[in-house]
Design an enzyme around this catalytic site. Structure first.
Site, mmCIF file in Angstrom:
data_model
loop_
_atom_site.group_PDB
_atom_site.id
_atom_site.type_symbol
_atom_site.label_atom_id
_atom_site.label_comp_id
_atom_site.label_asym_id
_atom_site.label_seq_id
_atom_site.Cartn_x
_atom_site.Cartn_y
_atom_site.Cartn_z
ATOM 1 N N ARG A 121 6.280 -1.773 2.224
ATOM 2 C CA ARG A 121 5.185 -2.775 2.496
ATOM 3 C C ARG A 121 5.666 -4.178 1.889
ATOM 4 O O ARG A 121 6.231 -4.430 0.937
ATOM 5 C CB ARG A 121 3.934 -2.536 1.367
ATOM 6 C CG ARG A 121 3.044 -3.617 1.230
ATOM 7 C CD ARG A 121 1.601 -3.434 0.818
ATOM 8 N NE ARG A 121 1.041 -2.514 1.590
ATOM 9 C CZ ARG A 121 -0.543 -2.287 1.400
ATOM 10 N NH1 ARG A 121 -1.014 -2.612 0.332
ATOM 11 N NH2 ARG A 121 -1.067 -1.639 2.296
ATOM 12 N N HIS A 174 -0.495 -3.568 10.364
ATOM 13 C CA HIS A 174 -0.694 -2.577 9.489
ATOM 14 C C HIS A 174 -1.139 -1.355 10.371
ATOM 15 O O HIS A 174 -2.187 -0.887 10.259
ATOM 16 C CB HIS A 174 -2.069 -3.007 8.479
ATOM 17 C CG HIS A 174 -2.136 -2.317 7.366
ATOM 18 N ND1 HIS A 174 -1.361 -1.025 7.084
ATOM 19 C CD2 HIS A 174 -2.952 -2.092 6.416
ATOM 20 C CE1 HIS A 174 -1.511 -0.572 5.930
ATOM 21 N NE2 HIS A 174 -2.794 -1.086 5.444
ATOM 22 N N GLN A 194 -2.709 2.004 8.588
ATOM 23 C CA GLN A 194 -4.251 1.721 8.604
ATOM 24 C C GLN A 194 -5.017 2.073 10.166
ATOM 25 O O GLN A 194 -5.920 3.037 9.898
ATOM 26 C CB GLN A 194 -4.755 0.474 8.181
ATOM 27 C CG GLN A 194 -5.999 0.213 7.963
ATOM 28 C CD GLN A 194 -6.419 1.143 7.096
ATOM 29 O OE1 GLN A 194 -6.262 1.119 5.854
ATOM 30 N NE2 GLN A 194 -7.766 1.881 7.137
ATOM 31 N N ASP A 245 -12.793 -6.828 7.564
ATOM 32 C CA ASP A 245 -11.800 -6.774 6.476
ATOM 33 C C ASP A 245 -12.209 -7.988 5.593
ATOM 34 O O ASP A 245 -12.849 -8.767 5.660
ATOM 35 C CB ASP A 245 -10.271 -6.885 7.225
ATOM 36 C CG ASP A 245 -9.321 -6.470 6.065
ATOM 37 O OD1 ASP A 245 -9.472 -5.989 4.969
ATOM 38 O OD2 ASP A 245 -8.319 -6.242 6.575
ATOM 39 N N CYS A 251 -10.938 -1.143 5.943
ATOM 40 C CA CYS A 251 -9.683 -0.557 5.527
ATOM 41 C C CYS A 251 -9.690 -0.414 3.966
ATOM 42 O O CYS A 251 -8.919 0.222 3.463
ATOM 43 C CB CYS A 251 -8.371 -1.168 5.744
ATOM 44 S SG CYS A 251 -8.398 -2.734 5.294
ATOM 45 N N ARG A 309 -6.030 8.185 5.729
ATOM 46 C CA ARG A 309 -4.645 7.514 5.619
ATOM 47 C C ARG A 309 -3.680 8.518 5.213
ATOM 48 O O ARG A 309 -2.201 8.593 5.728
ATOM 49 C CB ARG A 309 -4.598 6.480 4.366
ATOM 50 C CG ARG A 309 -5.361 5.216 4.570
ATOM 51 C CD ARG A 309 -4.593 4.341 6.023
ATOM 52 N NE ARG A 309 -3.415 4.023 5.504
ATOM 53 C CZ ARG A 309 -3.149 3.161 4.717
ATOM 54 N NH1 ARG A 309 -3.903 2.369 4.262
ATOM 55 N NH2 ARG A 309 -1.701 2.637 4.198
HETATM 56 N N1 CP Z 1 -5.849 -0.580 3.239
HETATM 57 C C1 CP Z 1 -4.913 -0.632 2.429
HETATM 58 O O1 CP Z 1 -3.611 -0.562 2.726
HETATM 59 O O2 CP Z 1 -5.182 -0.262 1.075
HETATM 60 P P1 CP Z 1 -4.120 -0.627 -0.131
HETATM 61 O O3 CP Z 1 -3.684 -2.088 -0.107
HETATM 62 O O4 CP Z 1 -4.828 -0.394 -1.503
HETATM 63 O O5 CP Z 1 -2.742 -0.094 0.243
#
Ligand code: CP
Length: 308
Positions: A107, A134, A137, A225, A266, A294
């Site tokens: 990430r 992403h 997700q 979001d 998400c 997830r």
């Molecule tokens: N939706 C998501 O990626 O959550 P986090 O940022 O907690 O990993």
């Protein structure tokens, strides 16, 4: 060996196989605790590095648990604590990590970091979120929609609010899984033209509608979001809240969608900003299944990456 960098870069048949495999693995676990090991242990003896340059709850825990359920081990690394954060190049980091681990999930902020890591790594690299996309997700979102309502192909998905990185991956999925996509939000926060064109080029009907109530008419799925993403400057917070206030998902907006429309987010959510608690905790919401998925979706992604 496959990298999972983005949905638009992955063959649609492979994406479909991953969703079906995720669903099969979830069904096989039915009634067992989340931490229980899978009967089949495809990652037995494998080590997976999970690198985080941004905060995370779901991505971190679901990847960690998923690897362990499949018999593998993880090491969670903070970007700032690695030499990566102190001048060592991404290419050199990729070469070194490839000598220790069997797969890397990262990430990060810039898409170029992900791309360079994948270019120089000898092991699969998975995109755990960049400023632009992403994909993990949205694989979970597709799985969630289909387990509740059947095939997503031909359905109308409406994205409400900021055309951010998660929205981008949803547009990629529209093209690859064959659903229609409507964006509703203020013009400065439109999704990138490149992503709108990608979905259109694949044959999806893609619309940008400024009035949120008109946008959600006929919607099978409404998604929103957070109004300020992790890579957005906090100095934009006030302006964004003013721009996005008319796009809050509340019960009145959900009532304008199809009666059986689903709601997804998400997470993390900012209750009473982009979505009301009444919607988050209401009858349309599948956000907890979405969060759980997830885990299942990423297990399928990791197996695809390693070919196991
Ligand atoms: N939706 C998501 O990626 O959550 P986090 O940022 O907690 O990993």
């Amino acid at each position: 060996m496959n990298h999972f960098l983005d949905i638009h870069l992955t063959d649609p048949a492979d994406l479909r196989a991953m969703i079906d495999n995720a669903r099969a693995m979830k069904t096989a676990r039915n009634g067992r605790g989340q931490a229980a090991p899978d009967d089949h242990q495809p990652l037995d003896g494998r080590m997976v590095a999970l690198i985080f340059e941004k905060p995370s709850t779901r991505t971190r825990v679901s990847f960690d648990v998923g690897v362990r359920q499949m018999g593998g081990q993880t090491m969670v690394l903070s970007g700032s604590e690695m030499q990566l954060g102190h001048g060592e190049t991404i290419a050199d980091t990729a070469r070194v990590l490839s000598r220790y681990v069997d797969m890397i999930m990262i990430r990060t902020y810039e898409e170029s970091v992900l791309q360079e890591l994948a270019e120089y790594a000898d092991v699969p690299v998975i995109n755990g979120l960049t400023n632009r996309t992403h994909p993990c997700q949205i694989m979970a979102d597709v799985l969630t929609y289909e387990e509740h309502r059947g095939p997503i192909a031909g359905k109308k998905v409406v994205w409400v609010g900021d055309g951010n990185n998660v929205c981008a991956s949803s547009l990629h999925a529209a093209g690859q899984f064959g659903f229609d996509f409507t964006f509703t939000g203020p013009p400065p926060l439109d999704p990138e033209r490149e992503w709108l064109d990608f979905a259109r080029g694949k044959g999806s009907t893609v619309e940008v509608v400024r009035n949120p109530h008109e946008a959600v008419a006929g919607a099978d799925l409404v998604v929103t979001d957070t109004w300020v993403s992790m890579h957005d400057s906090q100095s934009t917070r006030g302006r964004r809240h003013n721009q996005l206030r008319p796009y809050q998902v509340d019960e009145r907006l959900m009532a304008a969608a199809k009666p059986d429309a689903l709601f997804m987010h998400c997470l993390p959510a900012h209750r009473e900003d982009e979505v009301t608690s009444a919607v988050m905790d209401g009858p349309h919401s599948v956000i907890w299944d979405e969060a759980e998925n997830r885990l299942h979706a990423q297990k399928a992604i990791m197996r695809w990456c390693l070919g196991v």
